[in-house]
Scaffold this active site. Structure first.
Site, mmCIF file in Angstrom:
data_model
loop_
_atom_site.group_PDB
_atom_site.id
_atom_site.type_symbol
_atom_site.label_atom_id
_atom_site.label_comp_id
_atom_site.label_asym_id
_atom_site.label_seq_id
_atom_site.Cartn_x
_atom_site.Cartn_y
_atom_site.Cartn_z
ATOM 1 N N ASP A 239 0.857 -1.186 0.000
ATOM 2 C CA ASP A 239 0.000 0.000 0.000
ATOM 3 C C ASP A 239 0.896 1.240 0.000
ATOM 4 O O ASP A 239 1.812 1.359 0.812
ATOM 5 C CB ASP A 239 -0.887 -0.018 1.250
ATOM 6 C CG ASP A 239 -2.021 0.982 1.151
ATOM 7 O OD1 ASP A 239 -3.064 0.616 0.586
ATOM 8 O OD2 ASP A 239 -1.859 2.119 1.637
ATOM 9 N N ASN B 7 -2.355 12.971 -3.007
ATOM 10 C CA ASN B 7 -3.399 13.531 -3.873
ATOM 11 C C ASN B 7 -3.786 14.932 -3.444
ATOM 12 O O ASN B 7 -3.943 15.842 -4.274
ATOM 13 C CB ASN B 7 -4.639 12.633 -3.841
ATOM 14 C CG ASN B 7 -4.574 11.529 -4.894
ATOM 15 O OD1 ASN B 7 -3.874 11.647 -5.885
ATOM 16 N ND2 ASN B 7 -5.310 10.458 -4.665
ATOM 17 N N HIS C 206 -4.736 14.959 -8.279
ATOM 18 C CA HIS C 206 -5.009 13.575 -8.698
ATOM 19 C C HIS C 206 -4.193 13.149 -9.918
ATOM 20 O O HIS C 206 -3.855 11.965 -10.058
ATOM 21 C CB HIS C 206 -6.509 13.403 -8.968
ATOM 22 C CG HIS C 206 -7.341 13.447 -7.729
ATOM 23 N ND1 HIS C 206 -7.461 12.381 -6.872
ATOM 24 C CD2 HIS C 206 -8.085 14.449 -7.187
ATOM 25 C CE1 HIS C 206 -8.248 12.700 -5.851
ATOM 26 N NE2 HIS C 206 -8.640 13.959 -6.022
ATOM 27 N N ASP D 69 -1.960 9.857 -10.061
ATOM 28 C CA ASP D 69 -1.980 8.818 -11.102
ATOM 29 C C ASP D 69 -0.564 8.463 -11.551
ATOM 30 O O ASP D 69 -0.246 7.299 -11.812
ATOM 31 C CB ASP D 69 -2.796 9.292 -12.305
ATOM 32 C CG ASP D 69 -4.293 9.271 -12.039
ATOM 33 O OD1 ASP D 69 -4.706 8.675 -11.015
ATOM 34 O OD2 ASP D 69 -5.045 9.839 -12.859
ATOM 35 N N GLU E 95 -4.624 2.484 -4.256
ATOM 36 C CA GLU E 95 -3.172 2.569 -4.068
ATOM 37 C C GLU E 95 -2.602 1.257 -3.548
ATOM 38 O O GLU E 95 -1.504 1.220 -3.007
ATOM 39 C CB GLU E 95 -2.827 3.720 -3.098
ATOM 40 C CG GLU E 95 -3.252 3.511 -1.665
ATOM 41 C CD GLU E 95 -4.656 4.019 -1.356
ATOM 42 O OE1 GLU E 95 -4.913 4.328 -0.189
ATOM 43 O OE2 GLU E 95 -5.476 4.105 -2.291
#
Length: 342
Positions: free
Chosen positions: A210, A218, A223, A227, A253
């Protein structure tokens, strides 16, 4: 998903009935039409049959729009594997029909030539019989024209089938892959994990990872930058997986790596490699033009225990990941260590 547990003979009868129904409609010969009329002919799906009968009573014949409506409402929920088999079977049916009509067309053509020759010979000797032969010859020519027309429709249908096959392959790939990273998605990984354990490979390990503080990433950088982080981490998993292991993006994630024929200690070393590679990531923030390098990842590792279900293995690896995060993140934790911490 619709299931078919009928004999080959019964299936062939449904097939013949479906083709007969299709030939009486305004819709073209294609897999969607075939699917609707196969289901109708099977007699097993009352709602579809009722809707088709109501449409026929109203419209007399099903056109492209009404056929698509029935398909989308009653059949479109089938999975990609079943849809692929449906397309392949329809392609086979159309190919067989085209072959049969071509053969019949050749035979009819030869028959027409023979009748024509007889008609010319008898014309002078038996005028009345010659008239009968002319009538038969005319009907034969009409049948030949119908066969030629059918061959043209079948050829067109085969082109549609080929296009649909390509779309089906693409859709199946998309259904198994994560769109952002190109890795397996959760659904396909669950299948891979199940299949692996079904083979009773004792030395199988699982890594769950994770990205640390991803929400903060973010919130801080946007965002689009998030990505890029996900794609960068996915690239590391893809490289580490190679041809030996199976990597997937399991959540926003969250990533997983299935390692068959890999003992726990080796899996730990691989997890550490991933952790170090992620820590070395540098991504430019296109807004500030600054290089961001504070990306870290936490990982949990578990080894398969004989007789264990996939859920059990996944749960132990997930618990190890939870322990790694609770102990400060940016670390690798084994499931045995998680048990001790608990």
């Amino acid at each position: 998903m619709m299931q078919y547990e009928v004999t080959k003979e019964k299936s062939a009868e449904h097939l013949r009935q479906a083709i007969h129904h299709m030939s009486m409609q305004d819709a073209a010969f294609h897999p969607v039409s075939y699917a609707v009329w196969y289901e109708y002919s099977s007699g097993e799906h009352a709602r579809l049959i009722d809707e088709v009968n109501a449409l026929i009573e109203k419209e007399k014949k099903l056109n492209e729009k009404s056929t698509a409506h029935v398909f989308n409402k009653h059949i479109a929920g089938i999975d990609t594997d079943h849809a692929k088999k449906l397309v392949e079977r329809f392609s086979q049916v159309v190919t067989e029909m085209r072959s049969s009509t071509e053969k019949t067309g050749l035979q009819t053509s030869e028959y027409t030539k023979t009748l024509d020759a007889w008609s010319n010979e008898i014309q002078q000797q038996e005028p009345q019989l010659a008239l009968q032969l002319d009538s038969l010859l005319s009907e034969t020519l009409m049948m030949t024209n119908s066969l030629n027309h059918l061959q043209g429709k079948l050829s067109s249908s085969l082109e549609e089938v080929d296009a649909l096959k390509n779309e089906m392959i693409k859709a199946r790939q998309e259904a198994l892959q994560d769109g952002l990273t190109g890795l397996m998605n959760r659904k396909s990984f669950d299948v891979a994990l199940h299949d692996c354990l079904q083979q009773h490979i004792v030395d199988t390990s699982l890594i769950i990872a994770d990205i640390d503080y991803f929400k903060k990433v973010n919130d801080s950088y946007g965002h689009l930058f998030g990505d890029k982080v996900i794609q960068a981490v996915a690239s590391i998993f893809k490289t580490v997986a190679g041809n030996s292991y199976t990597a997937a993006r399991y959540g926003c994630e969250e990533f997983v790596l299935l390692l068959p024929n890999t003992q726990l200690e080796t899996a730990r070393e691989i997890a550490e490699q991933i952790r170090h590679k992620v820590a070395a990531i540098n991504i430019k923030n296109t807004i500030t033009q600054h290089m961001i390098s504070n990306i870290t990842i936490s990982l949990g590792v578990a080894a398969y225990q004989p007789g264990e279900q996939p859920e059990g293995l996944f749960s132990r690896a997930d618990q190890a990941l939870y322990t790694a995060k609770a102990n400060g993140r940016n670390r690798v934790t084994l499931s045995s260590e998680a048990l001790v911490a608990a």
